[in-house]
Design a protein around this motif. Structure first.
Motif, PDB file in Angstrom:
ATOM      1  N   LEU A   1      18.667  90.511   9.597  1.00 50.38           N
ATOM      2  CA  LEU A   1      18.492  89.877  10.832  1.00 50.38           C
ATOM      3  C   LEU A   1      17.121  90.688  11.435  1.00 50.38           C
ATOM      4  CD1 LEU A   1      18.781  88.246  13.361  1.00 50.38           C
ATOM      5  CD2 LEU A   1      20.393  90.059  13.990  1.00 50.38           C
TER       6      LEU A   1
ATOM      7  N   ILE B   1      15.690  90.541  15.938  1.00 53.12           N
ATOM      8  CA  ILE B   1      16.478  91.323  17.191  1.00 53.12           C
ATOM      9  C   ILE B   1      15.766  91.972  18.055  1.00 53.12           C
ATOM     10  CG2 ILE B   1      17.086  93.328  16.044  1.00 53.12           C
ATOM     11  CD1 ILE B   1      19.861  92.740  17.752  1.00 53.12           C
TER      12      ILE B   1
ATOM     13  N   LEU C   1      27.430  97.121   8.379  1.00 53.83           N
ATOM     14  CA  LEU C   1      26.496  96.814   9.635  1.00 53.83           C
ATOM     15  C   LEU C   1      25.473  98.109   9.763  1.00 53.83           C
ATOM     16  CD1 LEU C   1      25.479  94.853  12.124  1.00 53.83           C
ATOM     17  CD2 LEU C   1      27.283  96.189  13.373  1.00 53.83           C
TER      18      LEU C   1
ATOM     19  N   LEU D   1      22.791  99.664  11.905  1.00 51.16           N
ATOM     20  CA  LEU D   1      21.981  99.327  13.052  1.00 51.16           C
ATOM     21  C   LEU D   1      21.088 100.792  13.537  1.00 51.16           C
ATOM     22  CD1 LEU D   1      24.846  98.324  15.832  1.00 51.16           C
ATOM     23  CD2 LEU D   1      23.195  96.911  14.321  1.00 51.16           C
TER      24      LEU D   1
ATOM     25  N   LEU E   1      22.896  93.262   7.666  1.00 52.26           N
ATOM     26  CA  LEU E   1      24.524  92.994   7.609  1.00 52.26           C
ATOM     27  C   LEU E   1      24.948  92.539   6.142  1.00 52.26           C
ATOM     28  CD1 LEU E   1      23.275  91.375  10.265  1.00 52.26           C
ATOM     29  CD2 LEU E   1      25.770  91.102  10.736  1.00 52.26           C
TER      30      LEU E   1
ATOM     31  N   ALA F   1      17.108  87.066  18.728  1.00 54.23           N
ATOM     32  CA  ALA F   1      18.567  87.395  19.064  1.00 54.23           C
ATOM     33  C   ALA F   1      18.589  88.806  19.805  1.00 54.23           C
ATOM     34  CB  ALA F   1      19.178  87.800  17.606  1.00 54.23           C
TER      35      ALA F   1
ATOM     36  N   PRO G   1      20.924  92.354  21.637  1.00 52.82           N
ATOM     37  CA  PRO G   1      22.029  93.279  20.982  1.00 52.82           C
ATOM     38  C   PRO G   1      23.581  92.516  21.381  1.00 52.82           C
ATOM     39  CG  PRO G   1      20.273  94.476  21.868  1.00 52.82           C
ATOM     40  CD  PRO G   1      19.760  93.082  21.965  1.00 52.82           C
TER      41      PRO G   1
ATOM     42  N   ASP H   1      24.055  89.050  21.369  1.00 51.25           N
ATOM     43  CA  ASP H   1      24.309  88.181  20.542  1.00 51.25           C
ATOM     44  C   ASP H   1      24.992  89.037  18.964  1.00 51.25           C
ATOM     45  OD1 ASP H   1      23.015  86.094  21.885  1.00 51.25           O
ATOM     46  OD2 ASP H   1      21.232  86.503  21.236  1.00 51.25           O
ATOM     47  N   LEU H   2      24.339  90.145  18.605  1.00 43.84           N
ATOM     48  CA  LEU H   2      24.814  90.719  17.558  1.00 43.84           C
ATOM     49  C   LEU H   2      26.482  91.343  17.893  1.00 43.84           C
ATOM     50  CD1 LEU H   2      24.218  91.724  14.834  1.00 43.84           C
ATOM     51  CD2 LEU H   2      23.517  94.068  15.855  1.00 43.84           C
TER      52      LEU H   2
ATOM     53  N   THR I   1      28.623  88.437  17.556  1.00 44.43           N
ATOM     54  CA  THR I   1      28.834  88.221  15.824  1.00 44.43           C
ATOM     55  C   THR I   1      29.768  89.008  15.078  1.00 44.43           C
ATOM     56  OG1 THR I   1      26.754  86.964  15.781  1.00 44.43           O
ATOM     57  CG2 THR I   1      27.697  88.049  13.662  1.00 44.43           C
TER      58      THR I   1
END
Length: 454
Positions: free
Chosen positions: A107, A110, A359, A361, A394, A420, A422, A424-425, A428
Motif C-alpha cells: 500500500l 497511505i 502486516l 506498519l 500486507l 488511504a 490509518p 481505512d487500514l 481492512t
C-alpha cells in the motif's frame, strides 16, 4: 530510542494471574452481548494477524517505493532491484523480500496530516486507526480513555480458547523518550484485553517466559487444590451487586489456571524446540527470534501478535534523520529482510499464510528531500519525518500478492491515486479478521464507541 526503563511496570506472576494474563479472557455473558452488539458483516478471511511495527519511521523511498528516475537528492544512494512480481520494484537491500514479492501487497498511498507527524501521535494513529485530537497530537502518555489498539480489539471481538492468549506482544512495549507510547494498549476496552507481554530477548540462550512456569513444588494436585479453594472463597450469588472488576476476577482466575495447567502456550514460546536451521533463517538477533515466536504463537492459536522493533537504544531504530543510508543498509534492512521473508515463506510452506494476515506498519515515512530538516534534527545522508504519504505492506489472508495498491507521486511526497488513511487500514484489518469495523462497543462506564471510522 532509549533502552527499556526498568522502572516501568513489568509482568510478574501475580500481575499476570490477576490482570494481564486475562487479556484474552471473555466470559459467556460478554459473548452473548458481543453477538448482539456486533455481528460480523462477512466471514473471516484470516484467523490470525502478525503485526510488525517498525518504530521510528521507515523510509518508503528506500524500501518499497523507490524513485529511480529522480535526481540523487530524492532518489538516494540505493539501487532499485527487480522482484518476483513484474513491476513491483524494491530497494536492492531487500533481496529476500524481493523473492517473496509475488505474495505481497504494498500500500503506497497511505498518509495523514503533517501536524501528527511526530512519533507518539503517529503511533497512536497507526496502531488504533483513530486520529488523535487536541492535546493528543503532542507527546501524551497512554490513558484509559484511549481507543483500543488493533490487537486488543481483536481479542475482544474474536476471543480464543481459554488455554491460549488472544493478544501477544513481543519483545518489548514501545518507548518514546523514556515514556510509554500511546496506541499500544487496550484503552477503554479495559485491562482484560491488554496484550500478554513476552518481555525479554528471545535470542538469549536463557530466554523463557517465567509467568508461564510453575514453581517446582507446585504439582498438579496442589494447584487443583488452590483452584478449588479459590472457588469456595470467591463471592457467591447473594449480596449486593458486584463491581465490573470483581465480576471479571473469576474469568481472570480461570484463564490463569488454564494457562498454568496447560502445555499448549508454554510449548508455543519454547524456542528450544525449533531446529537450529530454522532459528538461523530468522536471524539470531532479538528481532528475528521475536518474529519466529510470532509464527509459533499463530500455530498455537493466538489471534493477534504485535512484534515491535526492539528498544535497542543507540539510534538503532528507524528514525533515520542522519547517516540514514549507512544505518539502513548495515543495521536495519538486513535484519528486517531476513526475518520477515522467513516468516512469510514459513507460513506459506506450513499452509498457514492463506489464513494469516502479515502486516508491516511504521509510524510514517521519510521526507523526499534528503537532508531536509525537521526541528533541526536533520543531517547528511538522512531523511526527516514525512506523514503525507508512505508505504505499508500486507501479505496472506487471501489477498492477491505481487501488486501495489495506490501510488505516490513522482517524488514520493503525496498520494497520486487511491489515498488511504490509518482508519481505512484498520477497517481492512478488522474485515479480514471477520470483525465489523462499524461495531458499537461500550466501555466500563457504559459509553458507546464505534470501533472504527475507516
Amino acid at each position: 530510542m532509549p533502552a527499556f526503563d526498568s522502572r516501568l511496570p513489568s509482568v510478574g506472576r501475580r500481575r499476570f494471574l490477576g490482570g494481564a494474563l486475562a487479556a484474552s479472557a471473555l466470559a459467556l455473558a460478554d459473548l452473548r452481548r458481543l453477538r448482539a452488539e456486533a455481528p460480523a458483516r462477512e466471514p473471516a478471511r484470516a484467523d490470525a494477524c502478525v503485526l510488525i511495527f517498525l518504530n521510528g519511521g521507515m523510509s518508503h523511498l528506500d524500501t518499497f517505493d523507490p524513485k529511480p528516475d529522480q535526481p540523487p537528492e530524492i532518489r538516494g544512494e540505493f539501487a532499485t532491484a527487480r522482484t518476483s512480481a513484474p513491476g513491483l520494484l524494491m530497494t536492492e537491500h531487500l533481496p529476500r523480500l524481493a523473492r517473496q514479492a509475488h505474495r505481497l501487497t504494498v500500500l503506497r498511498s497511505i498518509g495523514f496530516e503533517g501536524r501528527l507527524g511526530n512519533h507518539s501521535p503517529a503511533c497512536y494513529h497507526m496502531l488504533t486507526g483513530v486520529e488523535p485530537q487536541g492535546d493528543d497530537a503532542v507527546l501524551a502518555p497512554p490513558r484509559p480513555t484511549d481507543p483500543p489498539t488493533l490487537g486488543s480489539a481483536a481479542a475482544r471481538m474474536r476471543p480464543t480458547p481459554a488455554a491460549v492468549p488472544a493478544f501477544v506482544m513481543v519483545p518489548d512495549v514501545l518507548i518514546e523518550n523514556a515514556h510509554l507510547t500511546p496506541g499500544q494498549f487496550a484503552g477503554w476496552l479495559g485491562g482484560r484485553y491488554e496484550a500478554f507481554r513476552l518481555q525479554g530477548d528471545p535470542s538469549r540462550p536463557d530466554f523463557s517466559v517465567p509467568t508461564l512456569a510453575r514453581s517446582p513444588d507446585m504439582a498438579d494436585g496442589r494447584l487443583a487444590g488452590r483452584r478449588d479453594l479459590l472457588d469456595k472463597l470467591g463471592p457467591g450469588q447473594a449480596g449486593p451487586p458486584r463491581a465490573p472488576a470483581e465480576r471479571d476476577l473469576g474469568a481472570y482466575h480461570e484463564r490463569a489456571f488454564d494457562l498454568l495447567t496447560g502445555a499448549r502456550t508454554r510449548r508455543a514460546f519454547d524456542l528450544s524446540a525449533e531446529p537450529d536451521r530454522a532459528r538461523d533463517r530468522y536471524g539470531r538477533d532479538k528481532f528475528g527470534q521475536s518474529v519466529l515466536l510470532a509464527r509459533r504463537a499463530v500455530e498455537a492459536g493466538v489471534r493477534f501478535v504485535n512484534v515491535h522493533w526492539p528498544n535497542v537504544g543507540g539510534g538503532a531504530n528507524w528514525d533515520t534523520h542522519a547517516n540514514g543510508f549507512h544505518r539502513l543498509k548495515s543495521q536495519l534492512l538486513p535484519l528486517f529482510d531476513r526475518a520477515v521473508s522467513a516468516l512469510i515463506e514459513d507460513l506459506a510452506d506450513r499452509g498457514l499464510l492463506d489464513r494469516t494476515l502479515v502486516l508491516v506498519l511504521t509510524e510514517f515515512g521519510r521526507a523526499p528531500q534528503i537532508g531536509r530538516t525537521f526541528q533541526n534534527s536533520g543531517g547528511p545522508g538522512g531523511r526527516d519525518h514525512w506523514s503525507s504519504c508512505f508505504s505499508v505492506v500486507l501479505a496472506g489472508a487471501g489477498l492477491p500478492g505481487g501488486r501495489a495498491y495506490g501510488s505516490s507521486d513522482a517524488k514520493g511526497a503525496y498520494p497520486a491515486d487511491r489515498p488511504a488513511t490509518p482508519a481505512d487500514l484498520a477497517a481492512t484489518v478488522y474485515r479480514l479478521l471477520g470483525i465489523d469495523p462499524a461495531a458499537t462497543l461500550h466501555d466500563a462506564e457504559g459509553r458507546a464507541h464505534r470501533l472504527c471510522h475507516g
